[in-house]
Design an enzyme around this catalytic site. Sequence first.
Site, mmCIF file in Angstrom:
data_model
loop_
_atom_site.group_PDB
_atom_site.id
_atom_site.type_symbol
_atom_site.label_atom_id
_atom_site.label_comp_id
_atom_site.label_asym_id
_atom_site.label_seq_id
_atom_site.Cartn_x
_atom_site.Cartn_y
_atom_site.Cartn_z
ATOM 1 N N ASN A 257 -4.775 -9.696 -2.574
ATOM 2 C CA ASN A 257 -4.504 -9.534 -1.147
ATOM 3 C C ASN A 257 -5.826 -9.243 -0.449
ATOM 4 O OD1 ASN A 257 -3.677 -8.948 1.423
ATOM 5 N ND2 ASN A 257 -2.358 -7.244 0.877
ATOM 6 N N ASP A 315 -0.463 -0.956 -3.068
ATOM 7 C CA ASP A 315 0.884 -0.984 -3.635
ATOM 8 C C ASP A 315 1.769 -2.042 -2.987
ATOM 9 O OD1 ASP A 315 0.512 1.315 -5.406
ATOM 10 O OD2 ASP A 315 0.428 2.492 -3.556
ATOM 11 N N THR A 346 -5.468 1.407 0.241
ATOM 12 C CA THR A 346 -5.818 2.700 0.829
ATOM 13 C C THR A 346 -5.268 3.850 0.001
ATOM 14 O OG1 THR A 346 -5.813 1.727 3.046
ATOM 15 C CG2 THR A 346 -5.677 4.120 2.894
ATOM 16 N N ARG A 474 -8.223 7.410 6.551
ATOM 17 C CA ARG A 474 -7.120 6.966 7.401
ATOM 18 C C ARG A 474 -5.948 7.934 7.356
ATOM 19 N NH1 ARG A 474 -3.126 2.351 5.048
ATOM 20 N NH2 ARG A 474 -1.255 3.109 6.098
#
EC number: 2.7.1.91
Length: 760
Positions: A257, A315, A346, A474
Amino acid sequence: MENNNNEPAETVQEKGPKLKNDIDLNDQFKDEKEKKEEISSSSIENKNNNNNNTSTNNVIPNESNNNISNNNVISNENNNTNNNTDNNTDNNNNNNNNNNNNNEPVTSFTVNNKSLIEKEPTLFEFNQEQQIKYKNKSINSLIIKRSGIVIKISQKKSTIIYQDSIIACSELPDNFDTATTTTTTTTTLPIKVTLFTCVLKKKQLTIDKEQRKRKSYTFQFKSNQDSLNFYSNIQSTFLNSLPRGNPKNRKIRILINPKSGKKESHNIFKEVEQLFKDSGIKMKLTVTMEPEHAKKIGFKSNIYKYDTVVFISGDGLLHEFINGLLSREDYEDAKKIPLALIPAGTGNGLANSIGLQDPMSAALAILRGFTKPLDVCIVQQPTVTTIPVVDNNTVTTTTTTTSPTSASPTITSANNNNNNNNNNNNNNNNNNNNNNNNNNSNITKWCSILSLTWGLVSDVDIESEKYRSLGDLRLIIGAAVRILNLRIYRGKVYFLPAIPLDKSQMQSIPKCSFDCNICDSSNSVKVIEDLVCNDNDNNNKNKNEEQNEINSTTSNNNNNNNTTTTSTSSSTSTSTSTSSLTATTTTAKSTNSLSSSPRSDINMSSNSISKSLDIGTIPSCKVTHNSNLLNESSDSLLSKGWKCIEGEFIGVVASTVSHLASDFISSPNAHLSDGLIDLIFINNRSKLSKASLLSILTDSATGDHLKSDLIEHHKVKALILEPSIQKHGIVAIDGERIPYAKTSMENIRGCLNLICRSYH
């Protein structure tokens, strides 16, 4: 999404769709100007000769060809930038004998246990008379043992190569002749054999934060027989005996991804790709192009061509894939294929939960091939959810909600008849309106591998997307912003208790490991109870010796194994708390009995929710589960041992793994395959302050937040979340937003096969 690699679509794929951006790394050099760099045209797996214009320089031969050439592997070591301190510039042309002795699988002990390996018996030894050289210097001996290789450089100095790190051995030269003592040349030349490994970057006493690098060891042998003996022993002792066989005989499918986390997926692939090439494993690469791309691959592609499917992402990509995989008609077979995750997102909750947060460590685990069952939760919602969001002062829907006088949640059991009066009325009304509709087509399903969240955690996870470029910061920034602007949600949480333990007892549950007794047992609940009770007995004996009478009452209760659970909510009444703690063995057995009760009272939704996960033409998951869970009435649930907590919540987390992020250990004692869900929530109480929430946030980095009196923790088998329609919020599974509606969650034990590290 733009295809940065500019690969054409695949023209032929067995039993699957034509998916964009599939790159078979066995099929690299089809242009005429590149053919001269190809080792052998017979190494091309795809007979249709797609024109893949990739820049990868190593050819991975056809897995059907027994003479696997690996000559680019050693030469590539010259360009190794990953701290390869023992580079060797030998560029030998090597052939693989494809030794395929399938011994019993190797089992690892503890990483870098020097004292243990020194005590092991010797399997094969090369002594000083055989004139073996390492780093161009003669060594005293080279000893092969079950757990590794000992290089005796001198009487006082030795180096150990642990079997956990060994991934390949270079092939013997083309001119190798076992009938002679030297190579078939007029001059006696040393025969060099290189051992490829993935070692710890530095000496580590623990492996909680391990980091690894590629490293090669080259040995010079004077005779062909010595080199053959070394090569054969490496293959049979360390490589052929791995659970999935020798890496050079395997093929993996890799999904990337490019938008995960800080968009470092491609760079991470380049890093681990060199390790994969060292091992000789064959790869096929796919870069996902759009949302649900991985789901389509999981649902339609012929995954049986590969022995492992690898995800370089967060995930979310794995979540997509399994929702396609478990929707297949052949899901019973498809789910057995090992899945592996190289973290690039993340949070990386799953990677952190299995101790493989380092990409190189994850790649090593893939090559070694050890697996462990992974629980999957079936999450369900009513498909038709049209009730609009209403403001806090006006409710204009036909459904009814209770309004407890206390802001703190109240706990309901089968004995609390007064608390159930409103529920009974609601159930009767809805039974008439819904006409006992139990059609499963009205249910939307998802598969979850991490968590179901509502309130604070889901707010932070979803609303912090705008800070994605900041990486780990984040979630920290998102949490701080949300706590300063705290939201409170009203609703109900039904849950089926699995273990009658209080919160302090659950903290003594052993953590999950590769050889975990809890996950390996047929009855995880009994094993947990036995372990906790034994631990409590030992603790109580010590307390009695030190404090004879101070804790005598507590000690006696624990020693008598009276494990009736007590309410972990300090703000609820004593009678209510006691009634909620009668979850005995009948509770643990009642999951399969939830089948035929009337439809429950409220189907909630929001017209302001973002579009639901698009399932397209892919059907819902086929995994067997209790499809009628949402149709159960409140009375029916309570009569079967379920508990209900109703009131105001700060946040609810239901997870099946220990970590939801690298710095968020949601439940340290969660197990990968115990069939249980860790239900954790924060009630809105009078003593709750923003400072205490910040303290909980800080403590969650170590898992100590569960010790707070503000948090309730239960081990459950299933749960139902009913958020109130009076205030809009966010419900998420595995970090993906779903409609704000009544939601059920049920654990399916050991549904998937996950690549894990084999040491602890």
